[in-house]
Design an enzyme around this catalytic site. Structure first.
Site, PDB file in Angstrom:
ATOM      1  N   LYS A 201       0.854  -1.184   0.000  1.00  0.00           N
ATOM      2  CA  LYS A 201       0.000   0.000   0.000  1.00  0.00           C
ATOM      3  C   LYS A 201       0.890   1.234   0.000  1.00  0.00           C
ATOM      4  O   LYS A 201       1.657   1.458   0.935  1.00  0.00           O
ATOM      5  CB  LYS A 201      -0.890  -0.020   1.232  1.00  0.00           C
ATOM      6  CG  LYS A 201      -1.750   1.229   1.346  1.00  0.00           C
ATOM      7  CD  LYS A 201      -2.764   1.093   2.461  1.00  0.00           C
ATOM      8  CE  LYS A 201      -3.573   2.362   2.605  1.00  0.00           C
ATOM      9  NZ  LYS A 201      -4.589   2.254   3.634  1.00  0.00           N
ATOM     10  N   ARG A 211     -10.889  10.053   1.316  1.00  0.00           N
ATOM     11  CA  ARG A 211     -10.813  10.656   2.658  1.00  0.00           C
ATOM     12  C   ARG A 211     -12.003  11.574   2.906  1.00  0.00           C
ATOM     13  O   ARG A 211     -12.418  11.750   4.043  1.00  0.00           O
ATOM     14  CB  ARG A 211      -9.460  11.329   2.847  1.00  0.00           C
ATOM     15  CG  ARG A 211      -8.380  10.245   2.942  1.00  0.00           C
ATOM     16  CD  ARG A 211      -6.968  10.745   3.074  1.00  0.00           C
ATOM     17  NE  ARG A 211      -6.058   9.589   3.015  1.00  0.00           N
ATOM     18  CZ  ARG A 211      -4.748   9.679   2.908  1.00  0.00           C
ATOM     19  NH1 ARG A 211      -4.168  10.868   2.851  1.00  0.00           N
ATOM     20  NH2 ARG A 211      -4.014   8.586   2.871  1.00  0.00           N
ATOM     21  N   GLU A 239       7.416  -6.629   1.552  1.00  0.00           N
ATOM     22  CA  GLU A 239       6.146  -6.487   2.278  1.00  0.00           C
ATOM     23  C   GLU A 239       5.244  -7.694   2.025  1.00  0.00           C
ATOM     24  O   GLU A 239       4.647  -8.244   2.943  1.00  0.00           O
ATOM     25  CB  GLU A 239       5.408  -5.216   1.828  1.00  0.00           C
ATOM     26  CG  GLU A 239       5.974  -3.912   2.382  1.00  0.00           C
ATOM     27  CD  GLU A 239       5.530  -3.657   3.823  1.00  0.00           C
ATOM     28  OE1 GLU A 239       4.840  -4.498   4.418  1.00  0.00           O
ATOM     29  OE2 GLU A 239       5.899  -2.584   4.351  1.00  0.00           O
ATOM     30  N   LYS A 254      -2.098  -1.435  -3.936  1.00  0.00           N
ATOM     31  CA  LYS A 254      -2.978  -0.270  -3.899  1.00  0.00           C
ATOM     32  C   LYS A 254      -2.142   0.993  -3.976  1.00  0.00           C
ATOM     33  O   LYS A 254      -1.180   1.081  -3.217  1.00  0.00           O
ATOM     34  CB  LYS A 254      -3.752  -0.318  -2.584  1.00  0.00           C
ATOM     35  CG  LYS A 254      -4.658   0.844  -2.340  1.00  0.00           C
ATOM     36  CD  LYS A 254      -5.332   0.674  -1.019  1.00  0.00           C
ATOM     37  CE  LYS A 254      -5.938   2.000  -0.647  1.00  0.00           C
ATOM     38  NZ  LYS A 254      -6.158   2.167   0.732  1.00  0.00           N
ATOM     39  N   SER A 280     -10.033   5.594  -5.156  1.00  0.00           N
ATOM     40  CA  SER A 280     -10.960   6.704  -5.391  1.00  0.00           C
ATOM     41  C   SER A 280     -10.448   7.722  -6.408  1.00  0.00           C
ATOM     42  O   SER A 280     -11.184   8.148  -7.290  1.00  0.00           O
ATOM     43  CB  SER A 280     -11.271   7.386  -4.059  1.00  0.00           C
ATOM     44  OG  SER A 280     -10.081   7.800  -3.414  1.00  0.00           O
ATOM     45  N   TYR A 319     -14.753   1.096  -7.638  1.00  0.00           N
ATOM     46  CA  TYR A 319     -16.017   1.822  -7.513  1.00  0.00           C
ATOM     47  C   TYR A 319     -16.851   1.664  -8.784  1.00  0.00           C
ATOM     48  O   TYR A 319     -17.979   2.118  -8.834  1.00  0.00           O
ATOM     49  CB  TYR A 319     -15.736   3.300  -7.190  1.00  0.00           C
ATOM     50  CG  TYR A 319     -14.942   3.420  -5.901  1.00  0.00           C
ATOM     51  CD1 TYR A 319     -15.578   3.300  -4.665  1.00  0.00           C
ATOM     52  CD2 TYR A 319     -13.556   3.572  -5.909  1.00  0.00           C
ATOM     53  CE1 TYR A 319     -14.857   3.338  -3.483  1.00  0.00           C
ATOM     54  CE2 TYR A 319     -12.819   3.610  -4.735  1.00  0.00           C
ATOM     55  CZ  TYR A 319     -13.473   3.494  -3.531  1.00  0.00           C
ATOM     56  OH  TYR A 319     -12.760   3.518  -2.365  1.00  0.00           O
TER      57      TYR A 319
HETATM   58  C1  PBG Z   1      -7.629   2.961   5.084  1.00  0.00           C
HETATM   59  C2  PBG Z   1      -8.003   2.959   3.653  1.00  0.00           C
HETATM   60  C3  PBG Z   1      -7.867   4.007   2.738  1.00  0.00           C
HETATM   61  C4  PBG Z   1      -8.349   3.543   1.521  1.00  0.00           C
HETATM   62  C5  PBG Z   1      -8.786   2.243   1.722  1.00  0.00           C
HETATM   63  N1  PBG Z   1      -8.546   1.888   3.056  1.00  0.00           N
HETATM   64  C6  PBG Z   1      -7.402   5.388   2.963  1.00  0.00           C
HETATM   65  C7  PBG Z   1      -6.001   5.666   3.240  1.00  0.00           C
HETATM   66  O1  PBG Z   1      -5.167   4.793   3.394  1.00  0.00           O
HETATM   67  O2  PBG Z   1      -5.707   6.847   3.348  1.00  0.00           O
HETATM   68  C8  PBG Z   1      -8.379   4.330   0.260  1.00  0.00           C
HETATM   69  C9  PBG Z   1      -9.232   3.803  -0.819  1.00  0.00           C
HETATM   70  C10 PBG Z   1      -9.490   4.752  -1.931  1.00  0.00           C
HETATM   71  O3  PBG Z   1      -8.862   5.811  -2.098  1.00  0.00           O
HETATM   72  O4  PBG Z   1     -10.381   4.422  -2.709  1.00  0.00           O
HETATM   73  N2  PBG Z   1      -8.683   2.557   5.912  1.00  0.00           N
END
Ligand code: PBG
Length: 331
Positions: A201, A211, A239, A254, A280, A319
């Site tokens: 991640k 967010r 990782e 991600k 997102s 999404y």
């Molecule tokens: C953390 C989490 C995030 C996303 C999924 N799980 C936010 C972050 O790490 O800041 C982001 C997913 C997205 O942007 O669609 N709980």
């Protein structure tokens, strides 16, 4: 002029010919839909930064999940917006927390879909960080305490299991969290619940719209001390191998589009299912450009999802899952 005997265009001449030699196939079975749930009833609030996505209350969430199941989507991943946030993110592991209620309601009412939960503290803490914050006595700086956070995360995962979750997905990036969660689940009779770990991640600007959706921006600092540096690929392998050693069943990369090379690298290195999170920001920029009339959302979305498949993703969290399920039926 040189005319080679093999001419690639022969195999592109019509739809059937193209279908015959197609190498990758995107299927509804690959897709997981992220959903947001908040307290209340009859709510379906559109998320401004993510058109077509909503914050649901538990009742409307169940309806939505039923529709997704009817479309053949195999899973949803849930994110909660709690009633109230506090320093320790208490609602993340409360028996009657928003996610725990949502899992129970879905499990009671919809049978043919997997419920996955995001296991993290950031939506539940008032400071918006993914764990327990400790002030460093020497420097005066605030930092996430890795090992204290592991205790909270394991309690959170256990409370989801108690509510009936099918898969847990830790997204916090604390070291050792897969082991901590596996240990508590196994010790509590939940040895059959798989862990889908957000293994690679990255500290990404592409999470911006999320967010807003989850109302979880960090109130100070950023997440660079626990999320990965976008410049690193070999570190992603470290990782992932740690998470697999600790008991992860599915490993995730991600975001997806800027990290297709990482998906391929992990796919070629480990014999584990690979998930890609089409986040997102990747979604919202296409929506925005579509609204301006600059690009065609459907074609760009399907091309992007196919790119993730081709890179090696077995599972795509997106999404577009609901739209893509419909689009796949059309063609
Ligand atoms: C953390 C989490 C995030 C996303 C999924 N799980 C936010 C972050 O790490 O800041 C982001 C997913 C997205 O942007 O669609 N709980």
């Amino acid at each position: 002029m040189h005319f080679p005997k093999y001419r690639p265009r022969r195999l592109r001449s019509n739809k059937l010919m193209r279908a015959l030699v197609r190498e990758e196939h995107l299927s509804v079975n690959d897709l997981i839909m992220p959903l947001f749930v908040r307290p209340g009833s009859s709510l379906k609030r559109e998320i401004v930064s993510m058109p077509g996505n909503y914050q649901f209350s538990v009742d409307t969430l169940v309806e939505e999940v039923r529709e997704l199941a009817d479309l053949g989507i195999p899973g949803v991943i849930l994110f909660g917006i709690p009633e109230k946030k506090d320093e320790l993110g208490t609602e993340a592991y409360a028996e009657d927390g928003i996610i725990q209620k949502a899992i129970r309601a879905i499990k009671k009412n919809v049978s043919n879909i997997l419920v996955i939960t995001d296991v993290c503290m950031c939506e539940y803490t008032d400071h918006g960080h993914c764990g327990y914050i400790r002030k460093d006595e020497k420097t005066g700086e605030h930092q996430v305490d890795n090992d204290e956070t592991l205790k909270l995360l394991s309690r959170e995962a256990l409370s989801h299991a108690d509510a009936g979750v099918d898969i847990v997905a830790p997204s916090d990036m604390m070291d050792g969290r897969v082991d901590a969660i596996r240990t508590i689940l196994d010790g509590s009779g939940y040895g059959e619940i798989p862990i889908m770990s957000y293994a690679a991640k990255y500290a990404s600007a592409f999470y911006g719209p999320f967010r807003d959706a989850a109302e979880s921006p960090p109130s100070f600092g950023d997440r660079k001390s626990y999320q990965m540096d976008p410049a690193n690929a070999r570190e992603a392998l470290r990782e992932v191998s740690l998470d697999i050693d600790e008991g992860a069943d599915i490993v995730m990369v991600k975001p997806a589009l800027p990290y297709l090379d990482i998906i391929r690298l992990i796919k070629d290195t480990f014999e584990y299912p690979v998930a890609a999170y089409n986040v997102s920001g990747e979604f919202s920029m296409v929506k925005a450009a579509h609204e301006k009339g600059w690009i065609d959302e459907k074609n760009v979305a399907m091309e992007s999802l196919m790119g993730m498949k081709r890179a090696g993703a077995d599972i795509i969290l997106t999404y577009w899952a609901k739209d893509a399920a419909r689009w796949l039926k059309e063609c």
